[in-house]
Design an enzyme around this catalytic site. Structure first.
Site, mmCIF file in Angstrom:
data_model
loop_
_atom_site.group_PDB
_atom_site.id
_atom_site.type_symbol
_atom_site.label_atom_id
_atom_site.label_comp_id
_atom_site.label_asym_id
_atom_site.label_seq_id
_atom_site.Cartn_x
_atom_site.Cartn_y
_atom_site.Cartn_z
ATOM 1 N N GLY A 199 3.851 -10.032 -2.997
ATOM 2 C CA GLY A 199 2.992 -8.946 -2.520
ATOM 3 C C GLY A 199 1.951 -9.355 -1.493
ATOM 4 O O GLY A 199 1.447 -8.527 -0.743
ATOM 5 N N ASP A 222 -2.411 -9.710 -4.012
ATOM 6 C CA ASP A 222 -2.404 -8.397 -3.367
ATOM 7 C C ASP A 222 -3.338 -7.429 -4.077
ATOM 8 O O ASP A 222 -4.125 -6.732 -3.461
ATOM 9 C CB ASP A 222 -0.968 -7.835 -3.262
ATOM 10 C CG ASP A 222 -0.225 -7.845 -4.592
ATOM 11 O OD1 ASP A 222 -0.781 -8.317 -5.610
ATOM 12 O OD2 ASP A 222 0.935 -7.383 -4.624
ATOM 13 N N ASP A 236 -5.175 -5.627 -11.072
ATOM 14 C CA ASP A 236 -4.927 -4.446 -11.908
ATOM 15 C C ASP A 236 -5.414 -4.753 -13.326
ATOM 16 O O ASP A 236 -6.605 -4.659 -13.611
ATOM 17 C CB ASP A 236 -3.432 -4.116 -11.815
ATOM 18 C CG ASP A 236 -3.051 -2.854 -12.559
ATOM 19 O OD1 ASP A 236 -3.951 -2.072 -12.904
ATOM 20 O OD2 ASP A 236 -1.854 -2.646 -12.819
ATOM 21 N N VAL A 267 0.020 2.106 -5.919
ATOM 22 C CA VAL A 267 0.069 2.101 -4.449
ATOM 23 C C VAL A 267 1.166 1.177 -3.931
ATOM 24 O O VAL A 267 1.552 0.218 -4.611
ATOM 25 C CB VAL A 267 -1.295 1.681 -3.847
ATOM 26 C CG1 VAL A 267 -2.372 2.705 -4.150
ATOM 27 C CG2 VAL A 267 -1.725 0.309 -4.356
ATOM 28 N N ASP A 269 4.886 -3.391 -3.529
ATOM 29 C CA ASP A 269 6.194 -2.755 -3.748
ATOM 30 C C ASP A 269 6.213 -1.868 -4.980
ATOM 31 O O ASP A 269 5.356 -1.948 -5.862
ATOM 32 C CB ASP A 269 7.265 -3.836 -3.960
ATOM 33 C CG ASP A 269 7.123 -4.510 -5.332
ATOM 34 O OD1 ASP A 269 6.021 -5.011 -5.632
ATOM 35 O OD2 ASP A 269 8.086 -4.492 -6.118
ATOM 36 N N ARG A 295 7.623 -2.414 0.802
ATOM 37 C CA ARG A 295 6.735 -3.500 1.243
ATOM 38 C C ARG A 295 6.490 -3.442 2.744
ATOM 39 O O ARG A 295 5.463 -3.884 3.228
ATOM 40 C CB ARG A 295 7.361 -4.869 0.912
ATOM 41 C CG ARG A 295 7.419 -5.177 -0.585
ATOM 42 C CD ARG A 295 7.698 -6.664 -0.766
ATOM 43 N NE ARG A 295 8.165 -7.009 -2.109
ATOM 44 C CZ ARG A 295 7.363 -7.249 -3.146
ATOM 45 N NH1 ARG A 295 6.079 -7.155 -3.010
ATOM 46 N NH2 ARG A 295 7.885 -7.580 -4.312
#
Ligand code: IMP
Ligand code: MG
Length: 207
Positions: free
Chosen positions: A68, A124, A127, A177, A183, A189
């Site tokens: 990512g 990236d 979370d 997102v 992805d 991507r």
């Protein structure tokens, strides 16, 4: 009668139309765009300047988490005018389509040699925090001098693990997102912006 050059031109135009069509189809899966290319690049200029100031006179070791971070890594690192070393780690943490599991699997057997080095981990998106917590713990076993974390995106939510990022591109709501390296099931991507994926796509059984 059409000659060979005309035929080539027609063929090229047809390929171009179908490629554009497919790209437009992919864009239809996006509910709304959060950050377009220029907004991302402007923010990267700011973060890169901050990193360059914080690490002046030091040699940085960047550890990027694949896949990512690909676009983020290449755009950010080209803006940092410092000597630096780069290594990449490949980890798997998704055991559903969108839910990160606490079981983070490293695809490399060995830990990068970061002993005595100033490490900057790039990811990236932050979370649940499982991935960055596991990567940080793994790198700490190699006794670096310092570790900091830089993420392009951070979701505003309660995390499962207590991880903080030192550099954050953008804070976002708790939505799924894609684009600019991020992805869903390995797709999207290559979108040049970051956007929210339409919710109904997350629920479809097979993609
Ligand atoms: P965490 O371990 O839950 O913090 O998640 C980290 C990894 O999950 C990221 O490196 C991403 O690969 C993936 N991820 C989490 N949220 C999203 C999202 O909204 N879109 C795409 N990938 C995500
Ligand atoms: Mg992913």
């Amino acid at each position: 009668m059409t000659n060979l050059t005309d035929k080539c031109r027609i063929r090229r135009a047809l390929i171009c139309m179908s490629v554009n069509g497919l790209f437009r189809l992919m864009q239809r899966d996006i509910e709304r765009v959060l950050f377009d290319g220029p907004a991302i690049h402007k923010r990267l200029d700011e973060i890169a300047a901050q990193i360059a100031a914080d690490y002046r006179d030091r040699e940085l070791t960047v550890i990027a988490i694949l896949t990512g971070t690909l676009m983020f890594m290449s755009d950010l690192l080209r803006r940092i005018p410092l000597p630096l070393k780069l290594d990449c780690l490949s980890v798997a943490s998704y055991h559903g389509k969108t839910q990160t599991s606490s079981e983070v699997t490293f695809k490399q057997l060995s830990v990068p040699d970061v002993a005595g080095r100033d490490v900057l981990i790039l990811d990236d998106i932050l979370d649940t925090g499982h991935t960055l917590a596991a990567v940080r713990e793994k790198l700490e076993t190699a006794k670096p001098l310092s570790i900091r974390v830089c993420v392009l995106l951070s979701k505003r939510k309660q995390r499962a693990r207590d991880v903080n990022a030192d550099y954050i591109g953008f804070e976002i709501e708790d939505e799924f997102v894609v684009g600019y390296g991020l992805d869903f099931m390995e797709r999207y991507r290559n979108l040049p912006y970051i956007g929210v994926l339409r919710k109904e796509l997350l629920e479809q059984p097979n993609q």
